[in-house]
Write a protein that holds these residues in place. Sequence first.
Motif, short mmCIF file in Angstrom:
data_model
loop_
_atom_site.label_atom_id
_atom_site.label_comp_id
_atom_site.label_asym_id
_atom_site.label_seq_id
_atom_site.Cartn_x
_atom_site.Cartn_y
_atom_site.Cartn_z
N GLU A 224 0.83 -1.27 0.00
CA GLU A 224 -0.09 -0.12 0.15
C GLU A 224 1.06 1.20 0.01
N VAL A 225 0.29 2.03 -0.65
CA VAL A 225 0.99 3.71 -0.62
C VAL A 225 1.00 4.17 0.83
N ILE A 226 2.27 4.55 1.37
CA ILE A 226 2.19 5.26 2.50
C ILE A 226 2.33 6.86 2.21
N LYS A 227 1.31 7.68 2.77
CA LYS A 227 1.03 9.03 2.45
C LYS A 227 1.38 9.94 3.72
N ASN A 228 1.52 11.14 3.41
CA ASN A 228 1.68 12.11 4.45
C ASN A 228 2.89 11.90 5.73
N LEU A 229 3.76 11.61 5.10
CA LEU A 229 4.77 11.28 6.26
C LEU A 229 5.42 12.51 6.56
N THR A 230 5.91 12.90 7.66
CA THR A 230 6.61 13.99 8.21
C THR A 230 7.91 13.66 8.63
N ILE A 231 9.04 14.14 8.05
CA ILE A 231 10.56 13.93 8.37
C ILE A 231 11.22 15.11 8.91
N THR A 232 11.75 14.88 10.10
CA THR A 232 12.16 16.11 10.91
C THR A 232 13.73 15.72 11.32
N ASP A 233 14.92 16.73 10.98
CA ASP A 233 15.92 16.73 11.34
C ASP A 233 16.29 17.94 12.30
N ASN A 234 16.73 17.56 13.22
CA ASN A 234 17.00 18.51 14.46
C ASN A 234 18.22 19.39 14.23
N LEU A 235 18.98 19.12 13.27
CA LEU A 235 20.38 19.90 12.70
C LEU A 235 21.05 20.07 14.03
N SER A 236 21.19 19.01 14.87
CA SER A 236 22.29 18.88 16.03
C SER A 236 21.97 19.97 17.00
N LEU A 237 20.76 20.19 17.23
CA LEU A 237 20.26 21.26 18.21
C LEU A 237 20.58 21.04 19.76
N TYR A 238 21.18 22.04 20.43
CA TYR A 238 21.53 21.69 21.76
C TYR A 238 21.27 23.06 22.53
N GLU A 239 21.34 22.93 23.59
CA GLU A 239 20.85 24.44 24.51
C GLU A 239 21.94 24.71 25.29
#
Length: 292
Positions: A64-79
């Motif tokens: 089956e087709v997989i739709k509406n995926l969201t892919i997030t890269d946090n770009l090496s986020l730190y505080e």
Amino acid sequence: MKGVQIINYTNKALFGYKNETIKSNAVTSIMQDVLTCNVFSVKKDYTKNSILTFLINIKNTGNEVIKNLTITDNLSLYEYNGKKLNQLSYIENSTLIFVNGEENRIKPKLNNELIFDNITIPEKGIVTIVYQTIVTKYAQLDASNKIESEITIKGEDVLKEIKLKYVINVENKADLKIDKRIEPIPIVNKGEIKIIYQLFNYGNVDVNPQDAGFFVDTFNPIIKNIKVELNRTNSLQNNYTYNQTTGLFQINKGIITVPKAKFIQTSEGDISVEPGMTEIIISGKLWKLSSY
């Protein structure tokens, strides 16, 4: 790499009769996700201002087709000091998406994270997302440091949020520059002359004797009766050669050392670089005026 995710679930049925509750036997089954994913960087290490290219591969093993995926890269986020800082910054308009090999461009959303949304994976298909980032002024540069980032993949058709990590090590090396100047200006024929060399190391590794570093210069016009100092001392005595006929000056291999830089993080999070420095001073008498 993330393989096919498997989720176990177990339940029991209940039946109420008069004042009795009857439990069935427990039934265990398996829910299996159909996505396999991985991420990798074209380069395996980084330096200041490095450009890094990433590839995210997602394969749909299902029918089956997989739709509406969201892919997030946090770009090496730190505080740091209450601020959110990224060690990587996305390069605008650098994203390509390949769906079963067919190329297209997409525009991700960007805040402190890089977000690709509305991604569709065809049945039995493969999607590859390619994008570029640049190492920011907040990236740690000391030896043995690393950039570590997390990628999250989620959507209604994904049983469980998928998390991927990539790690890129800082490149451990010396980064050398030489500055040369002459004093005094102007130079007087047959007068005193001083040549000052400053060797700067902007890298995170010392230049040591075992590195067999060498130093060569040719003086034109010829300088006579030279005196050589290393870091304002006479420690170069007997460790150099000089031909007063040709003007060729050489310091023996393995004598010159240059300390590594110091990397200092400011209150704003910027990494400032204070280079290590070695100074060589050669003084003598100018024999005849020519090309100086």
